[in-house]
Design a protein around this motif. Structure first.
Motif, PDB file in Angstrom:
ATOM      1  N   ARG A  91       0.817  -1.212   0.000  1.00  0.00           N
ATOM      2  CA  ARG A  91       0.000   0.000   0.000  1.00  0.00           C
ATOM      3  C   ARG A  91       0.852   1.265   0.000  1.00  0.00           C
ATOM      4  O   ARG A  91       0.387   2.340  -0.363  1.00  0.00           O
ATOM      5  CB  ARG A  91      -0.909   0.010   1.227  1.00  0.00           C
ATOM      6  CG  ARG A  91      -1.973  -1.075   1.228  1.00  0.00           C
ATOM      7  CD  ARG A  91      -2.690  -1.134   2.556  1.00  0.00           C
ATOM      8  NE  ARG A  91      -1.765  -1.520   3.622  1.00  0.00           N
ATOM      9  CZ  ARG A  91      -2.094  -1.588   4.908  1.00  0.00           C
ATOM     10  NH1 ARG A  91      -3.318  -1.254   5.283  1.00  0.00           N
ATOM     11  NH2 ARG A  91      -1.210  -1.967   5.807  1.00  0.00           N
ATOM     12  N   SER A  92       2.119   1.103   0.435  1.00  0.00           N
ATOM     13  CA  SER A  92       2.961   2.278   0.621  1.00  0.00           C
ATOM     14  C   SER A  92       4.426   1.855   0.670  1.00  0.00           C
ATOM     15  O   SER A  92       4.747   0.677   0.814  1.00  0.00           O
ATOM     16  CB  SER A  92       2.566   2.982   1.927  1.00  0.00           C
ATOM     17  OG  SER A  92       3.550   3.878   2.361  1.00  0.00           O
ATOM     18  N   PHE A  93       5.330   2.832   0.574  1.00  0.00           N
ATOM     19  CA  PHE A  93       6.752   2.577   0.742  1.00  0.00           C
ATOM     20  C   PHE A  93       7.046   2.040   2.136  1.00  0.00           C
ATOM     21  O   PHE A  93       8.055   1.359   2.347  1.00  0.00           O
ATOM     22  CB  PHE A  93       7.539   3.873   0.505  1.00  0.00           C
ATOM     23  CG  PHE A  93       9.032   3.710   0.654  1.00  0.00           C
ATOM     24  CD1 PHE A  93       9.786   3.059  -0.308  1.00  0.00           C
ATOM     25  CD2 PHE A  93       9.678   4.198   1.789  1.00  0.00           C
ATOM     26  CE1 PHE A  93      11.163   2.898  -0.162  1.00  0.00           C
ATOM     27  CE2 PHE A  93      11.048   4.044   1.947  1.00  0.00           C
ATOM     28  CZ  PHE A  93      11.791   3.395   0.969  1.00  0.00           C
ATOM     29  N   VAL A  94       6.137   2.298   3.076  1.00  0.00           N
ATOM     30  CA  VAL A  94       6.300   1.792   4.438  1.00  0.00           C
ATOM     31  C   VAL A  94       6.424   0.265   4.430  1.00  0.00           C
ATOM     32  O   VAL A  94       7.177  -0.311   5.226  1.00  0.00           O
ATOM     33  CB  VAL A  94       5.117   2.227   5.331  1.00  0.00           C
ATOM     34  CG1 VAL A  94       5.235   1.606   6.724  1.00  0.00           C
ATOM     35  CG2 VAL A  94       5.070   3.749   5.438  1.00  0.00           C
ATOM     36  N   ASP A  95       5.725  -0.404   3.516  1.00  0.00           N
ATOM     37  CA  ASP A  95       5.787  -1.868   3.455  1.00  0.00           C
ATOM     38  C   ASP A  95       7.179  -2.351   3.061  1.00  0.00           C
ATOM     39  O   ASP A  95       7.637  -3.389   3.542  1.00  0.00           O
ATOM     40  CB  ASP A  95       4.740  -2.393   2.470  1.00  0.00           C
ATOM     41  CG  ASP A  95       3.324  -2.135   2.953  1.00  0.00           C
ATOM     42  OD1 ASP A  95       3.033  -2.444   4.119  1.00  0.00           O
ATOM     43  OD2 ASP A  95       2.514  -1.607   2.171  1.00  0.00           O
ATOM     44  N   ALA A 180       5.183   7.453   4.336  1.00  0.00           N
ATOM     45  CA  ALA A 180       6.359   7.163   3.520  1.00  0.00           C
ATOM     46  C   ALA A 180       7.529   8.052   3.921  1.00  0.00           C
ATOM     47  O   ALA A 180       8.684   7.618   3.908  1.00  0.00           O
ATOM     48  CB  ALA A 180       6.024   7.369   2.038  1.00  0.00           C
ATOM     49  N   ASP A 181       7.233   9.297   4.307  1.00  0.00           N
ATOM     50  CA  ASP A 181       8.300  10.208   4.723  1.00  0.00           C
ATOM     51  C   ASP A 181       8.972   9.717   5.998  1.00  0.00           C
ATOM     52  O   ASP A 181      10.202   9.772   6.127  1.00  0.00           O
ATOM     53  CB  ASP A 181       7.735  11.613   4.924  1.00  0.00           C
ATOM     54  CG  ASP A 181       8.832  12.636   5.179  1.00  0.00           C
ATOM     55  OD1 ASP A 181       9.746  12.734   4.342  1.00  0.00           O
ATOM     56  OD2 ASP A 181       8.774  13.326   6.216  1.00  0.00           O
ATOM     57  N   PRO A 221      -1.518  -0.003  -6.926  1.00  0.00           N
ATOM     58  CA  PRO A 221      -2.222   1.196  -7.398  1.00  0.00           C
ATOM     59  C   PRO A 221      -1.215   2.245  -7.853  1.00  0.00           C
ATOM     60  O   PRO A 221      -0.089   2.303  -7.341  1.00  0.00           O
ATOM     61  CB  PRO A 221      -2.990   1.659  -6.157  1.00  0.00           C
ATOM     62  CG  PRO A 221      -3.109   0.443  -5.297  1.00  0.00           C
ATOM     63  CD  PRO A 221      -1.867  -0.358  -5.548  1.00  0.00           C
ATOM     64  N   LYS A 222      -1.604   3.080  -8.792  1.00  0.00           N
ATOM     65  CA  LYS A 222      -0.673   4.060  -9.346  1.00  0.00           C
ATOM     66  C   LYS A 222      -0.057   4.938  -8.260  1.00  0.00           C
ATOM     67  O   LYS A 222       1.141   5.250  -8.304  1.00  0.00           O
ATOM     68  CB  LYS A 222      -1.374   4.930 -10.381  1.00  0.00           C
ATOM     69  CG  LYS A 222      -0.430   5.898 -11.089  1.00  0.00           C
ATOM     70  CD  LYS A 222      -1.145   6.730 -12.131  1.00  0.00           C
ATOM     71  CE  LYS A 222      -0.154   7.612 -12.883  1.00  0.00           C
ATOM     72  NZ  LYS A 222       0.625   8.505 -12.002  1.00  0.00           N
ATOM     73  N   GLY A 223      -0.851   5.323  -7.276  1.00  0.00           N
ATOM     74  CA  GLY A 223      -0.325   6.171  -6.214  1.00  0.00           C
ATOM     75  C   GLY A 223       0.799   5.499  -5.451  1.00  0.00           C
ATOM     76  O   GLY A 223       1.832   6.116  -5.166  1.00  0.00           O
ATOM     77  N   ALA A 224       0.615   4.225  -5.111  1.00  0.00           N
ATOM     78  CA  ALA A 224       1.655   3.477  -4.390  1.00  0.00           C
ATOM     79  C   ALA A 224       2.874   3.276  -5.273  1.00  0.00           C
ATOM     80  O   ALA A 224       4.020   3.377  -4.806  1.00  0.00           O
ATOM     81  CB  ALA A 224       1.098   2.133  -3.923  1.00  0.00           C
ATOM     82  N   ARG A 225       2.629   2.990  -6.547  1.00  0.00           N
ATOM     83  CA  ARG A 225       3.741   2.773  -7.481  1.00  0.00           C
ATOM     84  C   ARG A 225       4.602   4.036  -7.606  1.00  0.00           C
ATOM     85  O   ARG A 225       5.830   3.979  -7.549  1.00  0.00           O
ATOM     86  CB  ARG A 225       3.174   2.357  -8.840  1.00  0.00           C
ATOM     87  CG  ARG A 225       4.220   1.863  -9.823  1.00  0.00           C
ATOM     88  CD  ARG A 225       3.572   1.139 -10.991  1.00  0.00           C
ATOM     89  NE  ARG A 225       2.694   1.985 -11.778  1.00  0.00           N
ATOM     90  CZ  ARG A 225       1.389   1.805 -11.929  1.00  0.00           C
ATOM     91  NH1 ARG A 225       0.787   0.796 -11.308  1.00  0.00           N
ATOM     92  NH2 ARG A 225       0.653   2.609 -12.670  1.00  0.00           N
ATOM     93  N   ASP A 226       3.948   5.168  -7.769  1.00  0.00           N
ATOM     94  CA  ASP A 226       4.682   6.426  -7.886  1.00  0.00           C
ATOM     95  C   ASP A 226       5.435   6.748  -6.596  1.00  0.00           C
ATOM     96  O   ASP A 226       6.568   7.249  -6.627  1.00  0.00           O
ATOM     97  CB  ASP A 226       3.715   7.568  -8.215  1.00  0.00           C
ATOM     98  CG  ASP A 226       3.129   7.453  -9.623  1.00  0.00           C
ATOM     99  OD1 ASP A 226       3.686   6.673 -10.426  1.00  0.00           O
ATOM    100  OD2 ASP A 226       2.114   8.118  -9.888  1.00  0.00           O
ATOM    101  N   TRP A 260       6.722   0.490 -15.522  1.00  0.00           N
ATOM    102  CA  TRP A 260       6.620   0.767 -14.087  1.00  0.00           C
ATOM    103  C   TRP A 260       7.953   1.173 -13.460  1.00  0.00           C
ATOM    104  O   TRP A 260       8.016   1.458 -12.272  1.00  0.00           O
ATOM    105  CB  TRP A 260       6.039  -0.434 -13.342  1.00  0.00           C
ATOM    106  CG  TRP A 260       6.411  -1.787 -13.856  1.00  0.00           C
ATOM    107  CD1 TRP A 260       5.674  -2.600 -14.662  1.00  0.00           C
ATOM    108  CD2 TRP A 260       7.628  -2.501 -13.593  1.00  0.00           C
ATOM    109  NE1 TRP A 260       6.337  -3.771 -14.929  1.00  0.00           N
ATOM    110  CE2 TRP A 260       7.541  -3.739 -14.274  1.00  0.00           C
ATOM    111  CE3 TRP A 260       8.768  -2.230 -12.844  1.00  0.00           C
ATOM    112  CZ2 TRP A 260       8.557  -4.693 -14.243  1.00  0.00           C
ATOM    113  CZ3 TRP A 260       9.791  -3.168 -12.813  1.00  0.00           C
ATOM    114  CH2 TRP A 260       9.667  -4.377 -13.503  1.00  0.00           C
ATOM    115  N   VAL A 261       9.031   1.203 -14.240  1.00  0.00           N
ATOM    116  CA  VAL A 261      10.295   1.777 -13.764  1.00  0.00           C
ATOM    117  C   VAL A 261      10.276   3.254 -14.120  1.00  0.00           C
ATOM    118  O   VAL A 261      10.232   3.620 -15.292  1.00  0.00           O
ATOM    119  CB  VAL A 261      11.513   1.090 -14.405  1.00  0.00           C
ATOM    120  CG1 VAL A 261      12.804   1.786 -13.967  1.00  0.00           C
ATOM    121  CG2 VAL A 261      11.562  -0.381 -14.024  1.00  0.00           C
TER     122      VAL A 261
END
Length: 375
Positions: A91-95, A180-181, A221-226, A260-261
């Motif tokens: 869901r996030s960079f946190v993962d 994520a921050d 999801p695009k938001g998580a990917r970005d 996706w890169v």
């Protein structure tokens, strides 16, 4: 020797290998040379870097990464290897941060903290860390000198597992790692501290972060990917030295990087050589099987046939059968040879079969169905 009747120290054909397999790579001599060259070059410079490993599904990328991990521990002691799979649900960079922290030794963080905060540079680093991330400054101090309960809370907090305010207060932490921050700041500071700790002792420490199955980011999801692409890029801005990231993914290589890169990640990679793992040729497959058998061969086992319990013709027959049904990839080779050896094992032990001949192998594989599903 676990299998004296086969002359083998251990079972050689495994689809999911254990650590005894990571010390070597069968066949693929050029790949091994490229890996050693990469690690050697990284050990001679401090700048951070990013690399790609692009492999056909089942071509051995995970094994290759675990071999790199083995080389770091055995031959490049200033490297801190962190191997992880890209989580199936992100869901996030946190993962990704959670997976990284879960796979790094707490003692490694403690040792870096001790070196930095007992050095002449202590005051400057302490001020910077306290100003940017007070919770992390308090947490790392207690991770080193706190009570067992406080240390447990800190570890759970770093892994983003502990979120209860009342529990966190016991470790002088005000809020959990949620964004994520937060994850990016925590991760970058831990990496920087390891590098600073190495500098104090006169050794350049490099974190080698290997992210396997990175193609799974396409399902996010695009938001998580970005966000993930952006945070990986920001990690290099925060850590210009001391980290190398290897993104490993499955799929037939093409002229362009997958969509996706991100362009920022592609720019970070620049003209670095991409590590490619294609299927094997028939000659490669023969050498692959020979190398695996040689690796597990008991050196005191006397035989005129170095391929025992297979004959040379039998190996060629099995390789031809693999080629007829699928591509020659390490995973497929392991599946087919394992099936044949399993059937022959007890027969050879009882003396009912001298060695695995062509007709025996054909009979075993005749009714077997090979199922292969790409990730």
């Amino acid at each position: 020797m676990k299998y004296p009747h086969l002359g083998l120290l251990d079972w050689p054909f495994r689809v999911v290998p254990d650590e005894s397999f990571y010390s070597f790579i069968a066949d693929r001599e050029q790949l091994v040379a490229d890996i050693r060259s990469l690690l050697r070059n990284l050990s001679r410079r401090s700048a951070s870097s990013m690399h790609l490993m692009w492999a056909w599904f089942g071509a051995g990328k995970t094994h290759t990464l675990r071999h790199m991990e083995h080389l770091c521990r055995s031959e490049f002691p200033t490297f801190v290897p962190v191997y992880m799979e890209f989580p199936k649900s992100v869901r996030s960079f946190v993962d990704l941060h959670k997976e990284f922290i879960a796979r790094i030794d707490v003692d490694t963080i403690n040792n870096a903290y001790l070196e930095v905060f007992t050095s002449p540079q202590r005051s400057k680093t302490e001020r910077e860390l306290f100003f940017e991330f007070t919770d992390l400054a308090n947490a790392l101090k207690l991770l080193y000198m706190g009570t067992p309960e406080q240390q447990s809370i800190v570890v759970r907090w770093l892994r983003s597992e502990c979120r209860e305010a009342q529990t966190l207060r016991l470790a002088n932490i005000t809020r959990p790692i949620r964004t994520a921050d937060d994850a990016l700041k925590a991760l970058s500071w831990i990496i920087r501290l390891m590098n600073l700790g190495g500098a104090v002792t006169g050794e350049e420490v490099r974190v080698l972060w290997m992210i396997d199955e990175f193609q799974r980011i396409a399902q996010c999801p695009k938001g998580a990917r970005d966000e993930i692409n952006s945070c990986l890029n920001s990690l290099f801005n925060r850590c210009p030295n001391s980290i190398s990231v290897i993104l490993s993914f499955s799929g037939k290589p093409e002229k362009k990087l997958p969509a996706w890169v991100s362009s920022e990640i592609a720019d970070r990679i620049g003209i670095e050589k991409v590590m490619l793992l294609p299927p094997l040729t028939s000659t490669d497959a023969y050498k692959f099987v020979r190398d695996v058998l040689h690796h597990f061969r008991d050196p005191y086992f006397e035989t005129s046939n170095s391929l025992f319990p297979f004959s040379e013709n039998t190996i060629e027959v099995i390789v031809d059968e693999i080629t007829r049904r699928t591509e020659l990839k390490p995973r497929a080779i392991m599946h087919f040879f394992n099936a044949v050896l399993e059937e022959a094992d007890t027969l050879i032990e009882k003396g009912e079969l001298g060695e695995i001949n062509e007709s025996f192998a054909k009979q075993v594989l005749k009714d077997r169905v090979y199922l292969e599903q790409e990730d």
